[in-house]
Write a protein that holds these residues in place. Structure first.
Motif, PDB file in Angstrom:
ATOM      1  N   LEU A  11       0.841  -1.193   0.000  1.00 63.52           N
ATOM      2  CA  LEU A  11       0.000   0.000   0.000  1.00 63.52           C
ATOM      3  C   LEU A  11       0.872   1.237   0.000  1.00 63.52           C
ATOM      4  O   LEU A  11       2.040   1.202   0.395  1.00 63.52           O
ATOM      5  CB  LEU A  11      -0.848   0.038   1.274  1.00 63.52           C
ATOM      6  N   ALA A  31       3.770   0.792   2.609  1.00 67.09           N
ATOM      7  CA  ALA A  31       3.285  -0.052   3.701  1.00 67.09           C
ATOM      8  C   ALA A  31       2.838  -1.389   3.132  1.00 67.09           C
ATOM      9  O   ALA A  31       2.752  -1.557   1.907  1.00 67.09           O
ATOM     10  CB  ALA A  31       2.130   0.625   4.432  1.00 67.09           C
ATOM     11  N   GLY A  32       2.523  -2.295   4.023  1.00 71.53           N
ATOM     12  CA  GLY A  32       2.074  -3.625   3.606  1.00 71.53           C
ATOM     13  C   GLY A  32       2.810  -4.673   4.422  1.00 71.53           C
ATOM     14  O   GLY A  32       4.043  -4.696   4.440  1.00 71.53           O
ATOM     15  N   ALA A  33       2.032  -5.525   5.077  1.00 74.42           N
ATOM     16  CA  ALA A  33       2.640  -6.439   6.043  1.00 74.42           C
ATOM     17  C   ALA A  33       3.698  -7.342   5.400  1.00 74.42           C
ATOM     18  O   ALA A  33       4.801  -7.508   5.940  1.00 74.42           O
ATOM     19  CB  ALA A  33       1.545  -7.283   6.692  1.00 74.42           C
ATOM     20  N   ASN A  36       6.733  -5.511   4.292  1.00 73.54           N
ATOM     21  CA  ASN A  36       7.550  -5.173   5.468  1.00 73.54           C
ATOM     22  C   ASN A  36       8.463  -6.343   5.847  1.00 73.54           C
ATOM     23  O   ASN A  36       9.643  -6.146   6.180  1.00 73.54           O
ATOM     24  CB  ASN A  36       6.660  -4.862   6.681  1.00 73.54           C
ATOM     25  N   MET A  88      -3.512   3.840   2.496  1.00 69.01           N
ATOM     26  CA  MET A  88      -3.760   3.741   3.923  1.00 69.01           C
ATOM     27  C   MET A  88      -3.418   5.102   4.526  1.00 69.01           C
ATOM     28  O   MET A  88      -2.350   5.637   4.270  1.00 69.01           O
ATOM     29  CB  MET A  88      -2.840   2.649   4.452  1.00 69.01           C
ATOM     30  N   TYR A 102      -8.216   2.598   5.750  1.00 70.50           N
ATOM     31  CA  TYR A 102      -7.853   2.058   4.434  1.00 70.50           C
ATOM     32  C   TYR A 102      -8.710   2.625   3.313  1.00 70.50           C
ATOM     33  O   TYR A 102      -9.906   2.834   3.488  1.00 70.50           O
ATOM     34  CB  TYR A 102      -8.100   0.550   4.381  1.00 70.50           C
ATOM     35  N   ARG A 104      -8.723   0.721   0.099  1.00 72.66           N
ATOM     36  CA  ARG A 104      -8.082  -0.365  -0.648  1.00 72.66           C
ATOM     37  C   ARG A 104      -9.087  -1.285  -1.344  1.00 72.66           C
ATOM     38  O   ARG A 104      -8.668  -2.183  -2.076  1.00 72.66           O
ATOM     39  CB  ARG A 104      -7.159  -1.158   0.276  1.00 72.66           C
ATOM     40  N   ILE A 133      -3.861 -11.019   6.055  1.00 76.12           N
ATOM     41  CA  ILE A 133      -4.421  -9.893   5.302  1.00 76.12           C
ATOM     42  C   ILE A 133      -4.679 -10.311   3.850  1.00 76.12           C
ATOM     43  O   ILE A 133      -5.726  -9.977   3.284  1.00 76.12           O
ATOM     44  CB  ILE A 133      -3.476  -8.674   5.358  1.00 76.12           C
ATOM     45  N   ASN A 164      -2.463 -11.878  11.612  1.00 77.46           N
ATOM     46  CA  ASN A 164      -2.669 -10.480  11.207  1.00 77.46           C
ATOM     47  C   ASN A 164      -4.126 -10.135  10.958  1.00 77.46           C
ATOM     48  O   ASN A 164      -4.489  -9.647   9.881  1.00 77.46           O
ATOM     49  CB  ASN A 164      -1.866 -10.204   9.919  1.00 77.46           C
ATOM     50  N   ARG A 166      -7.415  -8.211  10.592  1.00 79.11           N
ATOM     51  CA  ARG A 166      -7.783  -6.822  10.356  1.00 79.11           C
ATOM     52  C   ARG A 166      -9.299  -6.713  10.353  1.00 79.11           C
ATOM     53  O   ARG A 166      -9.971  -7.120   9.396  1.00 79.11           O
ATOM     54  CB  ARG A 166      -7.236  -6.332   9.003  1.00 79.11           C
ATOM     55  N   GLY A 253       3.843  -2.143  12.274  1.00 84.97           N
ATOM     56  CA  GLY A 253       4.973  -2.825  11.659  1.00 84.97           C
ATOM     57  C   GLY A 253       5.760  -3.692  12.632  1.00 84.97           C
ATOM     58  O   GLY A 253       6.636  -4.450  12.216  1.00 84.97           O
ATOM     59  N   ALA A 254       5.419  -3.610  13.930  1.00 86.99           N
ATOM     60  CA  ALA A 254       6.177  -4.391  14.910  1.00 86.99           C
ATOM     61  C   ALA A 254       6.024  -5.886  14.679  1.00 86.99           C
ATOM     62  O   ALA A 254       6.983  -6.654  14.798  1.00 86.99           O
ATOM     63  CB  ALA A 254       5.739  -4.020  16.326  1.00 86.99           C
ATOM     64  N   GLY A 255       4.797  -6.288  14.341  1.00 91.09           N
ATOM     65  CA  GLY A 255       4.555  -7.715  14.130  1.00 91.09           C
ATOM     66  C   GLY A 255       5.345  -8.239  12.933  1.00 91.09           C
ATOM     67  O   GLY A 255       5.893  -9.346  12.968  1.00 91.09           O
ATOM     68  N   ASP A 256       5.392  -7.449  11.891  1.00 94.13           N
ATOM     69  CA  ASP A 256       6.134  -7.868  10.691  1.00 94.13           C
ATOM     70  C   ASP A 256       7.629  -7.919  10.974  1.00 94.13           C
ATOM     71  O   ASP A 256       8.338  -8.814  10.497  1.00 94.13           O
ATOM     72  CB  ASP A 256       5.852  -6.900   9.539  1.00 94.13           C
ATOM     73  N   ASP A 292       6.624   1.994   9.136  1.00 94.92           N
ATOM     74  CA  ASP A 292       6.315   0.571   9.294  1.00 94.92           C
ATOM     75  C   ASP A 292       7.567  -0.289   9.194  1.00 94.92           C
ATOM     76  O   ASP A 292       7.597  -1.404   9.705  1.00 94.92           O
ATOM     77  CB  ASP A 292       5.324   0.125   8.211  1.00 94.92           C
TER      78      ASP A 292
HETATM   79  O1  CKP Z   1       0.939  -6.169  12.134  1.00 99.27           O
HETATM   80  P1  CKP Z   1       1.824  -5.050  11.745  1.00 99.27           P
HETATM   81  O2  CKP Z   1       1.644  -3.806  12.570  1.00 99.27           O
HETATM   82  O3  CKP Z   1       3.264  -5.480  11.701  1.00 99.27           O
HETATM   83  O4  CKP Z   1       1.389  -4.743  10.251  1.00 99.27           O
HETATM   84  C1  CKP Z   1       1.503  -3.466   9.683  1.00 99.27           C
HETATM   85  C2  CKP Z   1       1.097  -3.498   8.242  1.00 99.27           C
HETATM   86  O5  CKP Z   1      -0.255  -4.276   5.830  1.00 99.27           O
HETATM   87  C3  CKP Z   1       1.072  -2.092   7.676  1.00 99.27           C
HETATM   88  O6  CKP Z   1       2.234  -1.842   6.908  1.00 99.27           O
HETATM   89  C4  CKP Z   1      -0.211  -2.076   6.881  1.00 99.27           C
HETATM   90  O7  CKP Z   1      -0.064  -1.602   5.602  1.00 99.27           O
HETATM   91  C5  CKP Z   1      -0.735  -3.502   6.891  1.00 99.27           C
HETATM   92  O8  CKP Z   1      -0.207  -4.035   8.081  1.00 99.27           O
HETATM   93  C6  CKP Z   1      -2.241  -3.496   6.795  1.00 99.27           C
HETATM   94  O9  CKP Z   1      -2.729  -3.755   5.705  1.00 99.27           O
HETATM   95  O10 CKP Z   1      -2.892  -3.220   7.812  1.00 99.27           O
END
Ligand code: CKP
Ligand code: MG
Length: 311
Positions: A11, A31-33, A36, A88, A102, A104, A133, A164, A166, A253-256, A292
């Protein structure tokens, strides 16, 4: 050989330092899990490839340029001439509360389909990583994610699945219906405590969910505990590592980052506890800096906030 193949939606994130409704400057970020995670591994010197669809315009170009600049292999990416790159918006409401919104639906990323993944998967990798996601994006993306996970598992490629969840993309019931069957094909499951019942029985507590997952062939269930660190459950029992204490400025981004650290440790042949240590170390880098993924370390920076723990 490629170390990691990951599949998802990248994203463009537009960040506001204050309330969005008040207007003001926005800054543009990738961005984008899954991307990342790819960046986290590439920064540490692993060969990481990201696959997904991006728009055939400036925003798609931006996504690709960012990924390439980070050394992520984007050869399998498709440009979609008909759909936009997902957006986002991130607004900072207080020092430690930020909110995400979002735009998206109908994006290029959501149009991902099985055909997009055939060649990238056939090219092989030591690991496949997806997050929950990707299957939430659309029916075709769900089919693509499911196909990729099953095909990798059948060809002996270990799969890492980060739940993850959402809430803005699907209900818990729909997430469970897709993710719980898929989880049995994964070698590694990454979840926070409130996500575990999405890959097991509804209302399963941590022990019940873990028992179920291990029985179905999952090798490691990683439970992220934020400031309390993380636990890893395997057939040999449970191990816990504390978090690295840092001042958190941005937890997105912490989880990634955590996942990237764990997978890096796996690729380096570290034992379980050292993988977890690298995971929490990368999580600390992510929360200690804005963005992120921007704060993630290169390999020679691992010791910056962790001493020897992640080395
Ligand atoms: O679980 P996280 O906080 O590590 O994920 C963050 C990402 O892809 C962020 O970059 C965002 O774009 C997303 O999760 C999402 O689609 O929510
Ligand atoms: Mg996450």
């Amino acid at each position: 050989e490629r170390d990691l193949l990951t599949v998802g939606e990248a994203l463009v994130s537009l960040r506001s330092p204050g309330p969005l409704a008040a207007g003001g400057p926005l800054t543009m970020h990738l961005a984008g899990a899954e991307s990342n995670v790819a960046i986290g591994l590439a920064r540490l010197g692993h060969r990481a490839a990201w696959v997904g669809r991006v728009s055939d315009d400036e925003l798609g170009e931006f996504v690709l340029r960012q990924l390439r600049a980070e050394g992520v292999d984007t050869a399998g990416v498709r440009r979609d001439p008909d759909r936009p790159t997902g957006l986002m918006f991130l607004e900072r409401r207080t020092a430690d509360v930020s909110r995400v919104r979002y735009h998206r639906a109908g994006s290029a990323g959501a149009a991902l389909c099985v055909d997009d993944l055939r060649a990238p998967l056939a090219a092989g990798a030591r690991l496949l990583h997806l997050s929950g996601i990707t299957p939430a994006l659309s029916d075709s993306a769900r089919d693509a994610a499911t196909w990729a996970v099953r095909t990798a598992a059948e060809s002996g490629i270990p799969v890492c699945l980060d739940v993850n969840y959402r809430a803005g993309l699907w209900s818990r019931e729909r997430a469970r219906a897709t993710l719980a069957p898929l989880a049995g094909c994964a070698s590694v499951i990454v979840a926070s405590t409130d996500e575990l019942d999405l890959v097991a029985e509804p209302d399963a507590d941590e022990n019940a969910a873990v028992a179920d997952l291990l029985r179905r062939g999952v090798r490691a269930v990683l439970v992220k505990l934020g400031a309390d660190g993380a636990r890893a459950h395997t057939a040999d029992g449970v191990r816990h590592v504390p978090a690295v204490p840092v001042t958190a400025v941005d937890t997105v981004g912490a989880g990634d980052a955590f996942t990237a650290g764990y997978l890096s440790g796996y690729l380096d042949g570290l034992d379980l506890v050292d993988r977890l240590r690298r995971a929490v170390a990368l999580g600390a880098f992510a929360v200690a800096g804005h963005g992120d993924w921007e704060g993630l370390p290169r390999r020679d920076e691992l010791s910056l906030i962790t001493g020897s723990a992640a080395g």
